[in-house]
Design an enzyme around this catalytic site. Structure first.
Site, mmCIF file in Angstrom:
data_model
loop_
_atom_site.group_PDB
_atom_site.id
_atom_site.type_symbol
_atom_site.label_atom_id
_atom_site.label_comp_id
_atom_site.label_asym_id
_atom_site.label_seq_id
_atom_site.Cartn_x
_atom_site.Cartn_y
_atom_site.Cartn_z
ATOM 1 N N CYS A 60 0.814 -1.228 0.000
ATOM 2 C CA CYS A 60 0.000 0.000 0.000
ATOM 3 C C CYS A 60 0.846 1.277 0.000
ATOM 4 O O CYS A 60 0.324 2.359 -0.246
ATOM 5 C CB CYS A 60 -0.944 0.003 1.194
ATOM 6 S SG CYS A 60 -1.908 -1.502 1.307
ATOM 7 N N HIS A 112 -3.491 6.757 3.128
ATOM 8 C CA HIS A 112 -3.879 5.466 2.545
ATOM 9 C C HIS A 112 -5.256 5.093 3.083
ATOM 10 O O HIS A 112 -5.528 5.240 4.277
ATOM 11 C CB HIS A 112 -2.848 4.406 2.904
ATOM 12 C CG HIS A 112 -3.296 3.020 2.566
ATOM 13 N ND1 HIS A 112 -3.787 2.699 1.325
ATOM 14 C CD2 HIS A 112 -3.346 1.883 3.314
ATOM 15 C CE1 HIS A 112 -4.117 1.417 1.321
ATOM 16 N NE2 HIS A 112 -3.873 0.903 2.512
ATOM 17 N N ASN A 162 -10.140 -0.746 0.173
ATOM 18 C CA ASN A 162 -8.689 -0.612 0.173
ATOM 19 C C ASN A 162 -8.153 -1.036 -1.203
ATOM 20 O O ASN A 162 -8.210 -2.213 -1.554
ATOM 21 C CB ASN A 162 -8.121 -1.509 1.283
ATOM 22 C CG ASN A 162 -6.623 -1.417 1.416
ATOM 23 O OD1 ASN A 162 -5.933 -0.885 0.544
ATOM 24 N ND2 ASN A 162 -6.097 -1.947 2.515
HETATM 25 O O1 UT7 Z 1 -3.712 -1.838 3.637
HETATM 26 C C1 UT7 Z 1 -2.914 -1.856 4.776
HETATM 27 C C2 UT7 Z 1 -3.144 -2.934 5.646
HETATM 28 N N1 UT7 Z 1 -4.459 -3.259 6.055
HETATM 29 C C3 UT7 Z 1 -5.056 -2.633 7.088
HETATM 30 O O2 UT7 Z 1 -4.679 -1.555 7.468
HETATM 31 C C4 UT7 Z 1 -6.179 -3.348 7.795
HETATM 32 C C5 UT7 Z 1 -5.997 -3.229 9.290
HETATM 33 N N2 UT7 Z 1 -6.973 -3.937 10.062
HETATM 34 C C6 UT7 Z 1 -8.279 -3.586 10.095
HETATM 35 O O3 UT7 Z 1 -8.693 -2.681 9.424
HETATM 36 C C7 UT7 Z 1 -9.171 -4.306 11.061
HETATM 37 O O4 UT7 Z 1 -8.402 -5.063 11.969
HETATM 38 C C8 UT7 Z 1 -10.215 -5.211 10.364
HETATM 39 C C9 UT7 Z 1 -11.242 -4.373 9.653
HETATM 40 C C10 UT7 Z 1 -9.513 -6.138 9.388
HETATM 41 C C11 UT7 Z 1 -10.938 -6.052 11.408
HETATM 42 O O5 UT7 Z 1 -11.552 -5.230 12.376
HETATM 43 P P1 UT7 Z 1 -11.356 -5.529 13.936
HETATM 44 O O6 UT7 Z 1 -12.184 -4.559 14.645
HETATM 45 O O7 UT7 Z 1 -9.877 -5.530 14.202
HETATM 46 O O8 UT7 Z 1 -11.986 -6.973 14.075
HETATM 47 P P2 UT7 Z 1 -11.298 -8.345 14.514
HETATM 48 O O9 UT7 Z 1 -10.358 -8.830 13.485
HETATM 49 O O10 UT7 Z 1 -10.758 -8.156 15.908
HETATM 50 O O11 UT7 Z 1 -12.560 -9.290 14.565
HETATM 51 C C12 UT7 Z 1 -13.648 -9.056 15.469
HETATM 52 C C13 UT7 Z 1 -14.707 -10.104 15.193
HETATM 53 C C14 UT7 Z 1 -14.170 -11.531 15.101
HETATM 54 O O12 UT7 Z 1 -15.111 -12.378 15.713
HETATM 55 P P3 UT7 Z 1 -14.889 -12.882 17.209
HETATM 56 O O13 UT7 Z 1 -13.588 -13.645 17.192
HETATM 57 O O14 UT7 Z 1 -14.856 -11.658 18.062
HETATM 58 O O15 UT7 Z 1 -16.100 -13.749 17.436
HETATM 59 C C15 UT7 Z 1 -14.123 -11.811 13.639
HETATM 60 O O16 UT7 Z 1 -14.259 -13.178 13.342
HETATM 61 O O17 UT7 Z 1 -15.312 -9.839 13.918
HETATM 62 C C16 UT7 Z 1 -15.321 -11.046 13.134
HETATM 63 N N3 UT7 Z 1 -15.224 -10.684 11.722
HETATM 64 C C17 UT7 Z 1 -16.306 -10.399 10.979
HETATM 65 N N4 UT7 Z 1 -17.618 -10.367 11.268
HETATM 66 C C18 UT7 Z 1 -18.470 -10.022 10.284
HETATM 67 C C19 UT7 Z 1 -14.125 -10.556 10.950
HETATM 68 N N5 UT7 Z 1 -14.463 -10.187 9.717
HETATM 69 C C20 UT7 Z 1 -15.829 -10.087 9.692
HETATM 70 C C21 UT7 Z 1 -16.769 -9.738 8.713
HETATM 71 N N6 UT7 Z 1 -18.074 -9.719 9.057
HETATM 72 N N7 UT7 Z 1 -16.405 -9.400 7.455
#
Ligand code: UT7
Length: 329
Positions: A116, A256, A286
């Site tokens: 990115c 970004h 993204n």
């Molecule tokens: O381009 C440069 C690099 N990329 C980034 O900068 C991305 C950086 N990371 C993020 O933006 C965030 O971490 C995400 C958007 C990817 C995830 O958000 P989060 O608030 O960190 O969620 P999480 O990964 O901690 O997941 C929370 C919950 C999980 O369930 P449990 O374990 O709490 O039951 C996931 O399984 O949300 C669940 N989950 C979803 N639920 C519904 C993960 N993806 C989804 C989804 N829909 N698409």
């Protein structure tokens, strides 16, 4: 070094016409919904390239617009620096495909692989080549067809990414407008927080790779999030210091576009209010290398950037890589 050496003479973008809304993921059988995606990321939709829309065609469309606006012909390009994390082929570079497509026969063309941060790395490398006397005119592109390298069975990644291309032409500066400061950094110890485990020379593609689906993007989202905020904040500070400016001197920050919460945290750290931050992650998701390039094009063509303004670009990506520039328009 006496700056500015280079200024942005023209920008262009290409977004595939097919728009995919968040609600469509449930129709594909994924356990996700619009509310989760909007709340956690700010993304509402993304553009998805059709089979005939490749990085070659998308980057060429963006580049032609940028060159026309800059008043530059393909034969005048000395350098083509193309950022992509989703190259059309693994060999040779996508940059040489773009070169052939444009007929830019004099240029040295190469890919920049900084995920990115690639578009910002490309701008910084191009400025350096201009400073050394190796180039007078450069085309810097970010282009992605990420929908072909994400796992459409993995809801934690496939909802995040989109396709598109953005381009900028750099010319030698003659006045006060141009790149005022730059910063770039990487940390390869963290590579496996966001990567494609196989399909390359260390783990060539085979039947097992296919079964494991390990040629798709894997990400530890929460860890990446923390590093993104920390590193983009550092990058903002370093480019501002380099230009002897503070957040208050910035008319627009173009970060970004990965997650609106990362953008808000970076802006807060840099003391830049959100009304001076360009956000389009809601419409594109993204787009990795293309993200800042597309946002820059929109900010310029919509009048959010006008001559005299000072703009901060800042990015973070797989590697990890992070980079920033302050540009006077
Ligand atoms: O381009 C440069 C690099 N990329 C980034 O900068 C991305 C950086 N990371 C993020 O933006 C965030 O971490 C995400 C958007 C990817 C995830 O958000 P989060 O608030 O960190 O969620 P999480 O990964 O901690 O997941 C929370 C919950 C999980 O369930 P449990 O374990 O709490 O039951 C996931 O399984 O949300 C669940 N989950 C979803 N639920 C519904 C993960 N993806 C989804 C989804 N829909 N698409």
């Amino acid at each position: 070094m006496k700056r500015p050496i280079a200024y942005l003479a023209g920008v262009g973008k290409y977004a595939p016409p097919r728009i995919m809304k968040n609600a469509e993921f449930a129709e594909l059988g994924l356990e996700t919904d619009d509310a989760w995606i909007v709340q956690r990321t700010g993304i509402r939709q993304r553009h998805v390239a059709a089979p005939h829309e490749t990085n070659r065609t998308m980057s060429a469309a963006a580049a032609r617009i940028a060159m026309e606006r800059a008043g530059v012909t393909p034969g005048e390009l000395d350098v083509i620096a193309l950022g992509t994390a989703s190259p059309d082929r693994l060999l040779p570079s996508t940059a040489v495909d773009l070169q052939a497509e444009l007929g830019a026969t004099r240029a040295a063309a190469f890919d920049v692989m900084a995920a990115c941060s690639s578009f910002l790395y490309g701008l910084i490398i191009a400025e350096g080549l201009m400073q050394s006397g190796s180039a007078d005119t450069a085309l810097v592109v970010g282009t992605e067809k990420l929908t072909t390298i994400v796992d459409w069975k993995d809801r934690s990644t496939c909802v995040l990414f989109g396709d598109g291309a953005g381009a900028a032409v750099l010319k030698r500066a003659t006045g006060g407008a141009g790149i005022l400061s730059t910063f770039m950094r990487s940390d390869g110890r963290l590579a496996e927080l966001l990567y494609r485990p196989s399909g390359g020379a260390s783990r060539p593609f085979d039947a097992q790779v296919l079964q494991e689906r390990s040629f798709y993007v894997k990400m530890e989202g929460r860890e990446v999030f923390k590093h993104a905020v920390r590193s983009m904040s550092e990058a903002a500070d370093r480019a501002l210091d380099g230009a002897k400016l503070t957040g208050e001197d910035i008319d627009l920050m173009i970060p970004h576009q990965a997650n609106v919460r990362i953008i808000e945290a970076t802006a807060k750290h840099a003391r830049i209010p959100m009304d001076k931050v360009y956000v389009n992650v809601d419409r594109y998701g993204n787009t990795s290398s293309a993200s800042v390039a597309i946002a820059l094009e929109e900010a310029l063509t919509s009048g959010r950037i006008v001559p005299g303004m000072t703009v901060l670009l800042v990015a973070f990506g797989a590697g990890f890589t992070w980079a920033s520039l302050v540009i006077r328009f």
